[in-house]
Design a protein around this motif. Structure first.
Motif, PDB file in Angstrom:
ATOM      1  N   ALA A 146      13.946  34.484 -30.964  1.00  0.00           N
ATOM      2  CA  ALA A 146      14.068  32.981 -31.408  1.00  0.00           C
ATOM      3  C   ALA A 146      12.842  32.394 -31.591  1.00  0.00           C
ATOM      4  O   ALA A 146      11.661  32.958 -31.267  1.00  0.00           O
ATOM      5  N   LYS A 147      12.912  31.191 -32.130  1.00  0.00           N
ATOM      6  CA  LYS A 147      11.683  30.562 -32.389  1.00  0.00           C
ATOM      7  C   LYS A 147      11.181  29.800 -31.023  1.00  0.00           C
ATOM      8  O   LYS A 147      11.323  28.611 -30.999  1.00  0.00           O
ATOM      9  N   ALA A 148      10.516  30.533 -30.174  1.00  0.00           N
ATOM     10  CA  ALA A 148       9.901  29.952 -29.083  1.00  0.00           C
ATOM     11  C   ALA A 148       8.595  31.033 -28.744  1.00  0.00           C
ATOM     12  O   ALA A 148       8.674  31.930 -29.168  1.00  0.00           O
ATOM     13  N   TYR A 149       7.647  30.038 -28.137  1.00  0.00           N
ATOM     14  CA  TYR A 149       6.353  30.922 -28.103  1.00  0.00           C
ATOM     15  C   TYR A 149       6.405  32.378 -27.561  1.00  0.00           C
ATOM     16  O   TYR A 149       5.979  33.213 -28.220  1.00  0.00           O
ATOM     17  N   TRP A 150       6.945  32.447 -26.351  1.00  0.00           N
ATOM     18  CA  TRP A 150       7.112  33.743 -25.781  1.00  0.00           C
ATOM     19  C   TRP A 150       7.761  34.927 -26.581  1.00  0.00           C
ATOM     20  O   TRP A 150       7.198  35.752 -26.738  1.00  0.00           O
ATOM     21  N   ASN A 151       9.003  34.222 -27.084  1.00  0.00           N
ATOM     22  CA  ASN A 151       9.652  35.235 -27.890  1.00  0.00           C
ATOM     23  C   ASN A 151       8.922  35.920 -28.966  1.00  0.00           C
ATOM     24  O   ASN A 151       8.874  37.101 -29.220  1.00  0.00           O
ATOM     25  N   GLU A 152       8.288  34.911 -29.548  1.00  0.00           N
ATOM     26  CA  GLU A 152       7.683  35.459 -31.039  1.00  0.00           C
ATOM     27  C   GLU A 152       6.430  36.274 -30.648  1.00  0.00           C
ATOM     28  O   GLU A 152       6.136  37.231 -31.078  1.00  0.00           O
ATOM     29  N   GLU A 204      -4.337  28.579 -32.077  1.00  0.00           N
ATOM     30  CA  GLU A 204      -3.526  28.310 -33.350  1.00  0.00           C
ATOM     31  C   GLU A 204      -2.069  28.305 -32.888  1.00  0.00           C
ATOM     32  O   GLU A 204      -1.161  27.570 -33.408  1.00  0.00           O
ATOM     33  N   GLN A 205      -1.961  29.402 -32.212  1.00  0.00           N
ATOM     34  CA  GLN A 205      -0.390  29.638 -31.681  1.00  0.00           C
ATOM     35  C   GLN A 205      -0.049  28.362 -31.097  1.00  0.00           C
ATOM     36  O   GLN A 205       1.247  27.873 -31.355  1.00  0.00           O
ATOM     37  N   ALA A 206      -0.699  28.023 -30.341  1.00  0.00           N
ATOM     38  CA  ALA A 206      -0.408  26.908 -29.391  1.00  0.00           C
ATOM     39  C   ALA A 206      -0.178  25.406 -30.173  1.00  0.00           C
ATOM     40  O   ALA A 206       0.980  24.797 -29.761  1.00  0.00           O
ATOM     41  N   GLY A 207      -0.963  25.567 -31.290  1.00  0.00           N
ATOM     42  CA  GLY A 207      -0.612  24.302 -32.295  1.00  0.00           C
ATOM     43  C   GLY A 207       0.777  24.272 -32.964  1.00  0.00           C
ATOM     44  O   GLY A 207       1.226  23.455 -33.246  1.00  0.00           O
ATOM     45  N   LYS A 208       1.226  25.589 -32.820  1.00  0.00           N
ATOM     46  CA  LYS A 208       2.570  25.679 -33.803  1.00  0.00           C
ATOM     47  C   LYS A 208       3.569  25.327 -32.497  1.00  0.00           C
ATOM     48  O   LYS A 208       4.794  25.173 -33.138  1.00  0.00           O
ATOM     49  N   ILE A 209       3.548  25.011 -31.481  1.00  0.00           N
ATOM     50  CA  ILE A 209       4.443  24.545 -30.456  1.00  0.00           C
ATOM     51  C   ILE A 209       4.702  23.097 -30.720  1.00  0.00           C
ATOM     52  O   ILE A 209       3.782  22.279 -30.604  1.00  0.00           O
ATOM     53  N   LYS A 210       5.947  22.781 -31.031  1.00  0.00           N
ATOM     54  CA  LYS A 210       6.131  21.403 -31.631  1.00  0.00           C
ATOM     55  C   LYS A 210       5.747  20.455 -30.483  1.00  0.00           C
ATOM     56  O   LYS A 210       5.162  19.480 -30.638  1.00  0.00           O
ATOM     57  N   ASP A 211       6.046  20.738 -29.230  1.00  0.00           N
ATOM     58  CA  ASP A 211       5.948  19.800 -28.328  1.00  0.00           C
ATOM     59  C   ASP A 211       5.106  20.306 -27.347  1.00  0.00           C
ATOM     60  O   ASP A 211       4.970  19.982 -26.221  1.00  0.00           O
ATOM     61  N   PHE A 212       3.779  20.934 -27.852  1.00  0.00           N
ATOM     62  CA  PHE A 212       2.741  21.412 -26.966  1.00  0.00           C
ATOM     63  C   PHE A 212       2.255  20.322 -26.203  1.00  0.00           C
ATOM     64  O   PHE A 212       1.539  20.438 -25.134  1.00  0.00           O
ATOM     65  N   SER A 256      10.743  25.524 -25.736  1.00  0.00           N
ATOM     66  CA  SER A 256       9.940  25.905 -27.197  1.00  0.00           C
ATOM     67  C   SER A 256       8.958  27.065 -26.624  1.00  0.00           C
ATOM     68  O   SER A 256       8.433  27.500 -27.557  1.00  0.00           O
ATOM     69  N   PHE A 257       9.100  27.352 -25.236  1.00  0.00           N
ATOM     70  CA  PHE A 257       8.264  28.632 -24.748  1.00  0.00           C
ATOM     71  C   PHE A 257       9.066  29.802 -24.490  1.00  0.00           C
ATOM     72  O   PHE A 257       8.857  30.797 -25.062  1.00  0.00           O
ATOM     73  N   TYR A 258      10.249  29.707 -24.078  1.00  0.00           N
ATOM     74  CA  TYR A 258      11.198  30.810 -23.991  1.00  0.00           C
ATOM     75  C   TYR A 258      12.713  30.481 -24.164  1.00  0.00           C
ATOM     76  O   TYR A 258      13.139  29.558 -23.316  1.00  0.00           O
ATOM     77  N   VAL A 259      13.364  31.331 -24.821  1.00  0.00           N
ATOM     78  CA  VAL A 259      14.695  31.201 -24.722  1.00  0.00           C
ATOM     79  C   VAL A 259      15.280  32.585 -24.760  1.00  0.00           C
ATOM     80  O   VAL A 259      14.799  33.554 -25.097  1.00  0.00           O
ATOM     81  N   GLY A 260      16.435  32.817 -23.750  1.00  0.00           N
ATOM     82  CA  GLY A 260      16.891  34.067 -23.231  1.00  0.00           C
ATOM     83  C   GLY A 260      17.373  34.266 -22.034  1.00  0.00           C
ATOM     84  O   GLY A 260      16.818  33.216 -21.186  1.00  0.00           O
ATOM     85  N   PRO A 261      18.014  35.391 -21.786  1.00  0.00           N
ATOM     86  CA  PRO A 261      18.160  35.361 -20.122  1.00  0.00           C
ATOM     87  C   PRO A 261      16.856  36.005 -19.426  1.00  0.00           C
ATOM     88  O   PRO A 261      16.071  36.500 -20.039  1.00  0.00           O
ATOM     89  N   TYR A 262      16.892  35.907 -18.049  1.00  0.00           N
ATOM     90  CA  TYR A 262      15.960  36.806 -17.309  1.00  0.00           C
ATOM     91  C   TYR A 262      16.640  38.060 -17.242  1.00  0.00           C
ATOM     92  O   TYR A 262      17.794  38.196 -16.815  1.00  0.00           O
ATOM     93  N   PRO A 263      15.856  39.219 -17.004  1.00  0.00           N
ATOM     94  CA  PRO A 263      16.375  40.363 -16.525  1.00  0.00           C
ATOM     95  C   PRO A 263      16.810  40.351 -15.083  1.00  0.00           C
ATOM     96  O   PRO A 263      15.931  39.316 -14.252  1.00  0.00           O
ATOM     97  N   ALA A 264      17.323  41.093 -14.455  1.00  0.00           N
ATOM     98  CA  ALA A 264      17.744  41.101 -13.164  1.00  0.00           C
ATOM     99  C   ALA A 264      16.402  41.466 -12.216  1.00  0.00           C
ATOM    100  O   ALA A 264      15.555  42.467 -12.883  1.00  0.00           O
ATOM    101  N   TYR A 265      15.986  40.586 -11.369  1.00  0.00           N
ATOM    102  CA  TYR A 265      14.605  41.056 -10.730  1.00  0.00           C
ATOM    103  C   TYR A 265      14.674  40.883  -9.107  1.00  0.00           C
ATOM    104  O   TYR A 265      15.632  39.883  -8.651  1.00  0.00           O
ATOM    105  N   ALA A 266      13.646  41.395  -8.683  1.00  0.00           N
ATOM    106  CA  ALA A 266      13.579  41.063  -7.068  1.00  0.00           C
ATOM    107  C   ALA A 266      12.959  39.740  -7.047  1.00  0.00           C
ATOM    108  O   ALA A 266      11.638  39.630  -7.456  1.00  0.00           O
TER     109      ALA A 266
END
Ligand SMILES: *[C@@H]1O[C@H](CO)[C@@H](O)[C@H](O)[C@H]1NC(C)=O
Ligand SMILES: *[C@@H]1O[C@H](CO)[C@@H](O)[C@H](O)[C@H]1NC(C)=O
Ligand SMILES: *[C@@H]1O[C@H](CO)[C@@H](O)[C@H](O)[C@H]1NC(C)=O
Ligand SMILES: *[C@@H]1O[C@H](CO)[C@@H](O)[C@H](O)[C@H]1NC(C)=O
Length: 409
Positions: free
Chosen positions: A78-84, A113-121, A306-316
């Motif tokens: 997806a078009k989100a910082y962490w995903n990319e 530069e990457q940060a600059g690409k986040i629209k609502d940084f 805009s940072f992350y989209v998606g599920p979280y893995p199961a975690y402790a």
């Protein structure tokens, strides 16, 4: 779809390579590292990696290339910082990778530069901005070390209590030392404790630093790295702790990672760990399953879309969880290919997912606390392994009660 066909051919080849190496490896040494268990339907996950230095990097990384597929399947493109950023890591692995894991270029113009690409940084909090701008910095020196922590025991350290603390939390640390975190060898099983700290900022920073040094000389249980101890640097703290473990405490059987405001029933933890088949890798605690990013802006756990989209893995849950010592090496290696995430226990879950290891739920871990009426009840606590959270005073009091041989429940 050519790329994906290439990938499955590559995956099959790598699985074969991994299998061959695995067979050779099991023939060679059964002892040191647990025979990993392969969960059903996960045949392409990491099956085994020799934890010692002699494992060839190529072999180790081939394993990871295979297993990273699991992580890849769970992360939407997806078009989100962490995903990319993470997709760049996946691609780098396909291309031949390793040498330029992204974190070589710490605080680079690339990050800006990457940060600059986040629209609502601009609307991100200061912490988030720093996390992004310095998110690739992983090389911080150890200001206070405990080089002999695991060295002077006849048996390898059985349980290492690695407790996340903050420079100013003197009382919490002292309560831990005096109670469940006391070092020793109950039934010949060496237990060791370290507190994990970054540096304190602000006016009182230098003064706190001096006090912590003094504390370290008195108790020999402080690890302090030269980075700002903030919530979003906890993933960094985890990573640096893993490096430390590989240097200083390589033979450790189990690691309990926890906060300094939890209450741990250490005797019961030791009973439980002593009863386990150590040939299986362990990652256990209170499992958070089917979670996704928290979108409430005022929360400490807020994650912008805009940072992350998606599920979280199961975690402790990060209040306290346990994993097998030999996994430290695998986590350290895999985490060089998983971009840092601002929430440390989610990040650990992502790394375990990449390794194909699922968290195992244990009902004795209560990181979201228990019914109010039970919070001071020693009988309830004598049945638990870990509960969050208790004040230093409550900890001292509860400990005295649960370790009293005359306690009647
Ligand atoms: C990684 O390094 C290789 C050479 O070692 C280079 O060709 C490649 O462009 C680099 N990739 C990135 C993303 O920097
Ligand atoms: C990490 O830092 C140390 C000294 O601060 C330096 O010698 C070493 O080369 C650095 N490593 C990397 C990978 O940047
Ligand atoms: C080492 O551990 C075993 C149990 O695993 C115990 O029986 C033995 O006494 C320990 N040795 C020492 C020197 O503590
Ligand atoms: C983490 O620590 C580094 C080094 O002190 C600092 O530059 C950075 O701003 C910190 N990151 C966060 C999110 O606080």
């Amino acid at each position: 779809m050519r790329a994906s066909r290439c990938l499955s051919v590559a995956t099959a080849l790598l699985t074969l390579v991994a299998l061959k190496a695995y067979i050779e490896w099991t023939a060679e040494q059964e002892e040191h590292f647990p025979t990993p268990h392969v969960a059903s339907g996960q045949s392409s996950s990491v099956t085994a990696v020799q934890p010692s230095d002699d494992a060839s990097p190529a072999f180790v990384f081939q394993h990871f290339n295979v297993s990273l597929q699991q992580l890849r399947h769970s992360i939407p493109r997806a078009k989100a910082y962490w995903n990319e950023k993470q997709y760049k890591n996946f691609w780098a692995l396909e291309e031949g990778w390793v040498a330029n894991a992204s974190w070589d270029k710490c605080a680079s113009s690339d990050a800006a530069e990457q940060a600059g690409k986040i629209k609502d940084f601009g609307s991100y909090s200061e912490l988030y901005k720093n996390f992004i701008l310095y998110g690739d910095c992983r090389n911080f020196s150890l200001l206070i070390d405990q080089p002999g922590k695991c060295a002077n025991t006849k048996n390898d350290t059985f349980l290492l209590l690695a407790i996340k603390s903050l420079p100013g939390n003197f009382a919490a640390r002292q309560a831990v030392r005096d109670t469940w975190g006391k070092e020793g060898e109950p039934s010949g099983l060496p237990v060791r404790t370290v507190f994990l700290l970054g540096t304190a900022q602000g006016r009182y920073g230098p003064r706190l630093q001096r006090l912590v040094r003094f504390e370290s000389r008195s108790f020999g249980d402080i690890l302090m790295w030269d980075f700002e101890d903030t919530f979003f640097n906890l993933t960094l703290k985890d990573f640096l702790f893993l490096s430390w473990t590989l240097d200083r405490c390589r033979g450790v059987r189990f690691i309990l990672k926890g906060d300094d405001d939890v209450f741990i029933n250490t005797p019961k933890v030791l009973d439980y760990l002593g009863s386990l088949d150590t040939s299986k890798p362990l990652y256990t605690g209170q499992v958070v399953a089917n979670a996704s990013p928290f979108r409430v802006q005022r929360s400490k756990y807020y994650v912008p879309e805009s940072f992350y989209v998606g599920p979280y893995p199961a975690y402790a849950g990060g209040g306290g969880y346990i994993f097998s010592g030999p996994l430290a090496r695998l986590l350290h290696l895999i985490s060089q290919h998983v971009a840092f995430y601002p929430i440390d226990d989610v990040y650990t879950g992502l790394c375990f997912q990449a390794l194909g290891i699922r968290p195992e739920a244990h009902t004795g871990f209560l990181t979201f606390d228990i019914a109010e009426k039970d919070r001071e009840d020693p009988c309830v606590h004598s049945q638990l392994l870990l509960v969050h959270r208790r004040s230093p005073q409550q900890t001292l009091h509860l400990w005295k009660q649960i370790t009293n041989p005359n306690l009647k429940c």
